[in-house]
Write an enzyme that holds these catalytic residues in place. Structure first.
Site, PDB file in Angstrom:
ATOM      1  N   LYS A 103       1.105  -1.119   0.047  1.00 35.39           N
ATOM      2  CA  LYS A 103       0.117   0.033  -0.112  1.00 35.39           C
ATOM      3  C   LYS A 103       0.803   1.264  -0.053  1.00 35.39           C
ATOM      4  O   LYS A 103       1.987   1.282   0.850  1.00 35.39           O
ATOM      5  CB  LYS A 103      -0.981   0.024   1.336  1.00 35.39           C
ATOM      6  N   ASP A 137      -1.639  -2.160  -3.977  1.00 34.55           N
ATOM      7  CA  ASP A 137      -3.048  -2.227  -3.598  1.00 34.55           C
ATOM      8  C   ASP A 137      -3.849  -0.783  -3.716  1.00 34.55           C
ATOM      9  O   ASP A 137      -3.072   0.054  -3.867  1.00 34.55           O
ATOM     10  CB  ASP A 137      -3.200  -2.495  -2.058  1.00 34.55           C
ATOM     11  N   MET A 138      -5.166  -0.897  -3.813  1.00 30.28           N
ATOM     12  CA  MET A 138      -5.755   0.157  -3.829  1.00 30.28           C
ATOM     13  C   MET A 138      -6.422   0.558  -2.365  1.00 30.28           C
ATOM     14  O   MET A 138      -6.977  -0.160  -1.763  1.00 30.28           O
ATOM     15  CB  MET A 138      -6.849   0.231  -4.907  1.00 30.28           C
ATOM     16  N   GLN A 166     -11.229  -1.253  -7.936  1.00 26.41           N
ATOM     17  CA  GLN A 166     -12.405  -1.454  -6.860  1.00 26.41           C
ATOM     18  C   GLN A 166     -14.009  -1.409  -7.784  1.00 26.41           C
ATOM     19  O   GLN A 166     -13.941  -0.008  -8.004  1.00 26.41           O
ATOM     20  CB  GLN A 166     -12.289  -0.562  -5.797  1.00 26.41           C
ATOM     21  N   ARG A 187      -6.025  -6.624 -10.644  1.00 23.29           N
ATOM     22  CA  ARG A 187      -6.864  -7.238  -9.568  1.00 23.29           C
ATOM     23  C   ARG A 187      -8.091  -6.600  -9.409  1.00 23.29           C
ATOM     24  O   ARG A 187      -8.287  -5.294  -8.902  1.00 23.29           O
ATOM     25  CB  ARG A 187      -6.024  -7.340  -8.143  1.00 23.29           C
ATOM     26  N   ALA A 192     -12.919  -2.046   0.098  1.00 24.49           N
ATOM     27  CA  ALA A 192     -13.014  -2.422   1.300  1.00 24.49           C
ATOM     28  C   ALA A 192     -13.120  -1.367   2.263  1.00 24.49           C
ATOM     29  O   ALA A 192     -13.164  -1.055   3.438  1.00 24.49           O
ATOM     30  CB  ALA A 192     -11.854  -3.287   1.791  1.00 24.49           C
ATOM     31  N   THR A 229     -12.260 -12.367  -5.208  1.00 22.66           N
ATOM     32  CA  THR A 229     -13.566 -12.175  -4.484  1.00 22.66           C
ATOM     33  C   THR A 229     -13.626 -13.469  -3.707  1.00 22.66           C
ATOM     34  O   THR A 229     -13.313 -14.694  -4.266  1.00 22.66           O
ATOM     35  CB  THR A 229     -14.874 -11.964  -5.431  1.00 22.66           C
ATOM     36  N   HIS A 230     -14.610 -13.607  -2.752  1.00 18.02           N
ATOM     37  CA  HIS A 230     -15.227 -14.973  -2.150  1.00 18.02           C
ATOM     38  C   HIS A 230     -16.421 -15.018  -2.423  1.00 18.02           C
ATOM     39  O   HIS A 230     -17.276 -15.908  -1.785  1.00 18.02           O
ATOM     40  CB  HIS A 230     -14.678 -14.948  -0.643  1.00 18.02           C
ATOM     41  N   ARG A 291     -10.956  -4.349   8.622  1.00 21.55           N
ATOM     42  CA  ARG A 291     -11.770  -4.255   7.478  1.00 21.55           C
ATOM     43  C   ARG A 291     -12.422  -5.759   7.223  1.00 21.55           C
ATOM     44  O   ARG A 291     -13.354  -5.758   6.762  1.00 21.55           O
ATOM     45  CB  ARG A 291     -10.755  -3.767   6.446  1.00 21.55           C
ATOM     46  N   ARG A 292     -11.491  -6.624   7.560  1.00 17.09           N
ATOM     47  CA  ARG A 292     -12.200  -8.118   7.438  1.00 17.09           C
ATOM     48  C   ARG A 292     -13.269  -8.184   8.339  1.00 17.09           C
ATOM     49  O   ARG A 292     -14.244  -9.012   7.956  1.00 17.09           O
ATOM     50  CB  ARG A 292     -11.207  -9.169   7.884  1.00 17.09           C
TER      51      ARG A 292
END
Ligand code: FDA
Length: 309
Positions: A103, A137-138, A166, A187, A192, A229-230, A291-292
């Site tokens: 990041k 990462d964004m 995103q 990606r 998030a 993604t999940h 965030r998770r």
């Protein structure tokens, strides 16, 4: 009503993820650290490499993230750069099938943009010398222009650098088209951070619909895109789209986060799809962890239940 409550908890968790005092308290609490281990691969490089070796032996690749963001001094940014240099070398020396994700705010973007650029250039240069790859990462929407500028500048010199888009941002289609036209690896994620409706779709259904459109654009015209993604419906739609267009399974990869939907990760790998796991490690785990939590507030209940047991 339930959705309003969920949105409230989500916003509260993301708000708390930015509280410095809470962060300090959590990151130094042995109990909190134990709880974080579901999503964090360890506090040091050795522990993270052991996790990577296990994942590699299951046929999945990794991307290592040395946790940390929003540093407050150039010295801290330099320390982050050194930690990443060690990680990039270790991936090569230990023959790990993997790369790194980072990041920009961890390298001083908020305090000294030139120092940030120099730090990240050094990392991309080292990775290039070792045939590696660096994913930028964004972060939240204020950083998108600066992140894309830096990535495009680096990509003009080094092929081994890519970034993240995103689907919750209105602007993302235009950004994907620009990155595709330059052959820069993307990606794709939902996003998030807590974003205002002036820049991001407020409804999950809109974010998901945009994700599907961008996924198709990336599979058709992107350079080895990562579908991160999940979400089982999106994964099924990606497989179906690739098959309908005759896109080979090795022309893209799925990506998921360490500790989330391991069943899905190994099923995809067994079915012959490429899978990469995002493996975070380090001491500065609090914002990532929160965030998770925000992505699935049910995680919080799970943790509270375990705490009281
Ligand atoms: P969604 O949130 O709809 O979840 C779908 C299902 O996945 C849920 O129903 C649940 O089963 C499971 N799930 C999702 N999150 C979970 C969690 N935390 N705990 C337990 N189960 C969960 N974001 C960003 O803004 N910038 C970035 O650079 C990145 N980088 C990144 C890398 C990789 C490899 C991944 C997978 C994700 C990111 N993200 C990210 C995070 C991303 O924006 C998003 O917040 C999460 O991936 C969750 O969204 P899903 O696509 O999984 O969908």
């Amino acid at each position: 009503m339930r959705n309003v409550r969920l949105e409230f908890v989500r916003s509260l968790l993301i708000f708390l993820s930015r509280r410095k005092h809470l962060r300090k308290w959590m990151e130094t609490s042995p109990l909190a650290r134990r709880l974080s281990s579901r999503f964090i691969a360890g506090s040091n490089l050795e522990q993270a490499l052991a996790v990577c070796r296990d994942l590699n032996s299951e046929g999945v690749t990794v991307t290592l993230d040395v946790l940390g963001e929003s540093v407050s001094s150039v010295a801290e940014a330099g320390a982050a750069r050194d930690a990443y240099l060690r990680t990039i070398s270790a991936i090569h020396d230990k023959a790990i099938q993997g790369n790194v994700s980072l990041k920009l705010t961890q390298f001083g973007l908020d305090i000294d943009a030139a120092a940030c650029r120099a730090n990240v250039t050094q990392l991309v240069d080292r990775a290039a010398a070792l045939n590696g790859f660096v994913r930028i990462d964004m972060e939240s929407h204020e950083y998108v222009d600066r992140t894309l500028d830096l990535v495009c500048g680096l990509h003009a010199k080094y092929a081994g650098v890519g970034t993240v888009i995103q689907s919750y941002l209105y602007r993302s289609r235009k950004d994907v088209e620009m990155l595709n036209s330059r052959g820069i690896r993307v990606r794709l994620v939902k996003g998030a951070y807590l974003e205002p409706a002036s820049v991001a779709f407020p409804k999950k259904a809109q974010v998901d619909a945009n994700y599907l459109e961008l996924m198709q654009l990336l599979l058709d015209k992107g350079n080895y895109p990562a579908i991160a993604t999940h979400d089982e419906e999106i994964i099924a739609a990606t497989k179906a789209y690739a098959e309908s267009r005759g896109i080979a399974r090795d022309a893209f990869e799925f990506q998921m986060l360490y500790g989330i939907r391991r069943d899905l990760q190994s099923q995809l790998a067994k079915d012959g799809f490429r899978v990469r796991i995002y493996v975070p490690y380090g001491e500065a785990w609090y914002p990532y962890y929160m965030r998770r939590m925000a992505e699935r507030p049910a995680n919080l209940l799970f943790i509270l239940r375990n705490l009281f047991r």
